[in-house]
Design a protein around this motif. Sequence first.
Motif, PDB file in Angstrom:
ATOM      1  N   GLU A  10      67.227  52.365  64.030  1.00 37.30           N
ATOM      2  CA  GLU A  10      66.797  52.536  65.417  1.00 37.30           C
ATOM      3  C   GLU A  10      67.146  53.938  65.928  1.00 37.30           C
ATOM      4  N   GLN A  11      68.298  54.436  65.575  1.00 36.78           N
ATOM      5  CA  GLN A  11      68.708  55.780  65.996  1.00 36.78           C
ATOM      6  C   GLN A  11      67.750  56.835  65.440  1.00 36.78           C
ATOM      7  N   ARG A  12      67.378  56.715  64.169  1.00 39.23           N
ATOM      8  CA  ARG A  12      66.420  57.658  63.575  1.00 39.23           C
ATOM      9  C   ARG A  12      65.060  57.556  64.261  1.00 39.23           C
ATOM     10  N   ALA A  13      64.605  56.326  64.514  1.00 44.68           N
ATOM     11  CA  ALA A  13      63.312  56.125  65.181  1.00 44.68           C
ATOM     12  C   ALA A  13      63.352  56.706  66.593  1.00 44.68           C
ATOM     13  N   TRP A  14      64.421  56.466  67.326  1.00 43.27           N
ATOM     14  CA  TRP A  14      64.567  56.972  68.689  1.00 43.27           C
ATOM     15  C   TRP A  14      64.523  58.497  68.699  1.00 43.27           C
ATOM     16  N   ARG A  15      65.297  59.116  67.833  1.00 43.90           N
ATOM     17  CA  ARG A  15      65.340  60.587  67.791  1.00 43.90           C
ATOM     18  C   ARG A  15      63.998  61.173  67.363  1.00 43.90           C
ATOM     19  N   ALA A  16      63.317  60.510  66.422  1.00 41.84           N
ATOM     20  CA  ALA A  16      61.995  60.987  66.006  1.00 41.84           C
ATOM     21  C   ALA A  16      61.002  60.876  67.169  1.00 41.84           C
ATOM     22  N   TYR A  17      61.063  59.764  67.907  1.00 45.92           N
ATOM     23  CA  TYR A  17      60.183  59.568  69.067  1.00 45.92           C
ATOM     24  C   TYR A  17      60.427  60.655  70.120  1.00 45.92           C
ATOM     25  N   ALA A  19      61.821  63.653  69.780  1.00 48.77           N
ATOM     26  CA  ALA A  19      61.392  64.971  69.276  1.00 48.77           C
ATOM     27  C   ALA A  19      59.873  65.092  69.319  1.00 48.77           C
ATOM     28  N   ALA A  20      59.169  64.074  68.827  1.00 48.17           N
ATOM     29  CA  ALA A  20      57.700  64.124  68.794  1.00 48.17           C
ATOM     30  C   ALA A  20      57.119  64.202  70.199  1.00 48.17           C
ATOM     31  N   SER A  21      57.615  63.383  71.121  1.00 47.83           N
ATOM     32  CA  SER A  21      57.035  63.378  72.469  1.00 47.83           C
ATOM     33  C   SER A  21      57.302  64.692  73.195  1.00 47.83           C
ATOM     34  N   LEU A  22      58.497  65.250  73.042  1.00 45.37           N
ATOM     35  CA  LEU A  22      58.788  66.532  73.695  1.00 45.37           C
ATOM     36  C   LEU A  22      57.970  67.673  73.093  1.00 45.37           C
ATOM     37  N   LEU A  23      57.873  67.709  71.767  1.00 42.47           N
ATOM     38  CA  LEU A  23      57.099  68.766  71.119  1.00 42.47           C
ATOM     39  C   LEU A  23      55.610  68.665  71.438  1.00 42.47           C
ATOM     40  N   LEU A  24      55.074  67.451  71.472  1.00 47.30           N
ATOM     41  CA  LEU A  24      53.659  67.261  71.787  1.00 47.30           C
ATOM     42  C   LEU A  24      53.372  67.662  73.229  1.00 47.30           C
ATOM     43  N   GLU A  25      54.212  67.228  74.161  1.00 47.35           N
ATOM     44  CA  GLU A  25      54.006  67.588  75.572  1.00 47.35           C
ATOM     45  C   GLU A  25      54.086  69.105  75.745  1.00 47.35           C
ATOM     46  N   ASP A  26      55.004  69.753  75.045  1.00 46.02           N
ATOM     47  CA  ASP A  26      55.125  71.213  75.124  1.00 46.02           C
ATOM     48  C   ASP A  26      53.872  71.892  74.568  1.00 46.02           C
ATOM     49  N   ALA A  27      53.364  71.415  73.445  1.00 44.00           N
ATOM     50  CA  ALA A  27      52.155  72.006  72.851  1.00 44.00           C
ATOM     51  C   ALA A  27      50.955  71.854  73.779  1.00 44.00           C
ATOM     52  N   ILE A  28      50.816  70.682  74.385  1.00 44.08           N
ATOM     53  CA  ILE A  28      49.706  70.439  75.311  1.00 44.08           C
ATOM     54  C   ILE A  28      49.844  71.326  76.547  1.00 44.08           C
TER      55      ILE A  28
END
Length: 171
Positions: A10-17, A19-28
């Motif tokens: 769960e910790q790995r999934a949470w951190r991946a989520y 990271a992905a959401s912040l990076l995607l929002e920044d790219a957009i």
Amino acid sequence: MTNRWLTPEEQRAWRAYIAASLLLEDAIDRQLQQDAGMPHLYYSILSVLSESPERRLRMTDLAERLKITRSRLTYAVTRLEKDGMLRREACRYDKRGSIAALTDEGFAVLERAAPGHVETVRSFLFDRLSEEQVGQLEEISSAIAQGLQEDGARPASDDVPWRRRSSTACS
């Protein structure tokens, strides 16, 4: 009551989520700032209005669709109104209400920005997923959103962002 710590998975999934959401929002955000001179929120406002009947929507409904506070929406709408992309109108059936209406200028800006926005979303999200993963992403995201919006999921059902009261918010 004991703490329910996250498992290593769960910790790995949470951190991946996160990271992905912040990076995607920044790219957009970067793409929209570069191509249209506006943040993702402003684009989202224009987009939702463009899909609404007569390109108009009550402010409270717009806040709900965007999942943001009414005061944050009011601030963004004020800026978009200054830039000529939308206008506010009085609500005919509720004198306390306000309508956001997309102008032709706002629609033109949206039309110019849309291809780059779609390409960014496609290249940074959907091109990296299989067809099955796209379906899983929808299912997972819908389950999370539904759970957060259900009555009782928060201390008070009025605690969802678009229902929060503010002295500067329009309804």
